[in-house]
Design a protein around this motif. Structure first.
Motif, mmCIF file in Angstrom:
data_model
loop_
_atom_site.group_PDB
_atom_site.id
_atom_site.type_symbol
_atom_site.label_atom_id
_atom_site.label_comp_id
_atom_site.label_asym_id
_atom_site.label_seq_id
_atom_site.Cartn_x
_atom_site.Cartn_y
_atom_site.Cartn_z
ATOM 1 N N TRP A 102 -2.596 -0.394 -3.735
ATOM 2 C CA TRP A 102 -3.554 0.730 -3.806
ATOM 3 C C TRP A 102 -2.835 2.043 -3.524
ATOM 4 N N HIS A 103 -3.126 3.046 -4.365
ATOM 5 C CA HIS A 103 -2.534 4.374 -4.197
ATOM 6 C C HIS A 103 -3.575 5.377 -3.682
ATOM 7 N N GLY A 104 -4.707 4.870 -3.216
ATOM 8 C CA GLY A 104 -5.721 5.764 -2.648
ATOM 9 C C GLY A 104 -6.481 6.572 -3.679
ATOM 10 N N ASP A 133 5.712 2.469 0.963
ATOM 11 C CA ASP A 133 5.947 3.625 0.099
ATOM 12 C C ASP A 133 7.282 3.495 -0.631
ATOM 13 N N HIS A 134 7.354 4.138 -1.797
ATOM 14 C CA HIS A 134 8.583 4.122 -2.584
ATOM 15 C C HIS A 134 9.692 4.855 -1.823
ATOM 16 N N ASP A 135 10.791 4.169 -1.542
ATOM 17 C CA ASP A 135 12.006 4.769 -0.958
ATOM 18 C C ASP A 135 11.763 5.538 0.338
ATOM 19 N N LEU A 137 0.834 -1.206 0.000
ATOM 20 C CA LEU A 137 0.000 0.000 0.000
ATOM 21 C C LEU A 137 0.865 1.251 0.000
ATOM 22 N N HIS A 138 0.366 2.278 -0.681
ATOM 23 C CA HIS A 138 1.091 3.554 -0.765
ATOM 24 C C HIS A 138 0.290 4.684 -0.104
ATOM 25 N N SER A 139 1.029 5.670 0.402
ATOM 26 C CA SER A 139 0.404 6.829 1.048
ATOM 27 C C SER A 139 1.070 8.106 0.532
ATOM 28 N N SER A 171 4.789 8.711 -0.280
ATOM 29 C CA SER A 171 5.341 8.684 -1.645
ATOM 30 C C SER A 171 4.241 9.134 -2.601
ATOM 31 N N ASP A 172 3.814 8.280 -3.519
ATOM 32 C CA ASP A 172 2.890 8.761 -4.553
ATOM 33 C C ASP A 172 1.433 8.377 -4.324
ATOM 34 N N GLY A 173 1.093 7.990 -3.092
ATOM 35 C CA GLY A 173 -0.307 7.720 -2.779
ATOM 36 C C GLY A 173 -1.078 9.011 -2.563
HETATM 37 ZN ZN ZN Z 1 3.578 4.082 -6.781
#
Ligand code: ZN
Ligand code: AMP
Ligand code: FE
Ligand code: FE
Length: 288
Positions: A251-253, A47-49, A17-19, A22-24
């Protein structure tokens, strides 16, 4: 309860899951609230990095009864191919934070280069707009895409990727990337399990065999980018190389997007197997 978790013994998790770290699109706490709403018992924030969202997610997890696993998604190179590695169950983030910061800085420099290329193509999107969309999180192409949509240069994010930002498109700029072996080593230094993300059709036996030799721990079997055939094939390869399965919605929201939290129906049992794998490694390290 109308969520996917339902009856006890059928507990579900979502380990990708992303928030806004990063890019969420959603802050970490809102991702956890969404997890609680669909009845998940645990999530991993990946999250990315960046692990910057994890503290907030954990606090929300304590309020809502959702367990939060510390995770990250790294981009690595394997030959000419970009692969993504998830680091799950990280316990020593301080050991790798400097390197994550280096990659985040690289993402910013890359966004500046993308903006320069767009300018040369006659599209005066500004770095200020990109940074505003990034909101202090690790910068990615989706932030540039949102700035392009805002400025009217693309109808939606997908079109921004198709016309300008996607691989091989005129404003494409690669990220600084680790080798896959270094990415696996980084995850291990942070105390986590290295899981090859969304191996899809490129998750060949040969590639997985090489990664397993470099210490890979798991394969993401369930992912929205996988066809049912992909998932079955990846599960078989995981068994062959004694890798633990993982899965998540990625999921990126995004409201109204095709992906949604919890939809990959990942059993809690897979999380337990991951913890057993960590415990085995801990036992080996104590003997050594
Ligand atoms: Zn992403
Ligand atoms: P980056 O890490 O900056 O290279 O951006 C990669 C992210 O962009 C992925 O994690 C996706 O969230 C998103 N992405 C990649 N390709 C597309 C696409 N064709 N359309 C929309 N989003 C995409
Ligand atoms: Fe990915
Ligand atoms: Fe992802």
């Amino acid at each position: 309860m109308t969520g996917p978790a339902g009856a006890p013994g059928h507990r579900l998790v979502d380990l990708h899951l992303h928030s806004t770290a990063s890019d969420g699109a959603l802050p970490p706490a809102d991702v956890v609230v969404a997890a609680a709403r669909v009845g998940l018992v645990a999530i991993a924030l990946t999250d990315h990095d960046s692990v910057a969202g994890v503290a907030e997610a954990r606090a929300a997890g304590e309020r809502t009864g959702v367990r939060v696993v510390t995770g990250v998604e790294l981009s690595a190179m394997d030959g000419d191919c970009e692969v993504h590695l998830l680091g799950l169950h990280l316990t020593r983030v301080e050991a790798v934070e400097q390197r994550l910061a280096f990659f985040r800085d690289g993402r910013r420099a890359r966004a500046e280069e993308i903006v320069r290329r767009l300018a040369a193509l006659g599209i005066p999107v500004t770095m200020e707009a990109v940074l505003r969309h990034a909101g202090g999180g690790a910068i990615g192409r989706p932030h540039v895409a949102r700035a392009l949509v805002e400025g009217g240069w693309a109808a939606d994010v997908r079109e921004a990727f198709e016309r300008w930002l996607g691989n091989g498109r005129p404003a494409f700029v690669p990220k600084i990337r680790l080798t896959s072996a270094d990415a696996i080593a980084l995850v291990h230094e942070a105390g986590g399990l290295a899981v090859l993300a969304h191996p899809g059709v490129e998750g060949t036996r040969a590639r997985v065999e090489r990664f397993a030799a470099a210490g890979l721990d798991g394969l993401e079997v369930r992912h929205p980018g996988h066809s049912p055939d992909d998932a079955a094939r990846v599960a078989t390869i995981a068994e062959q190389f004694r890798l633990v399965p993982s899965g998540g919605s990625d999921w990126h929201g995004t409201p109204g997007g095709p992906r949604h939290i919890g939809t990959q129906r990942v059993p809690y049992e897979w999380l337990v197997r991951q913890e057993e794998r960590l415990a085995e490694r801990g036992a080996r390290e104590r003997v050594a």
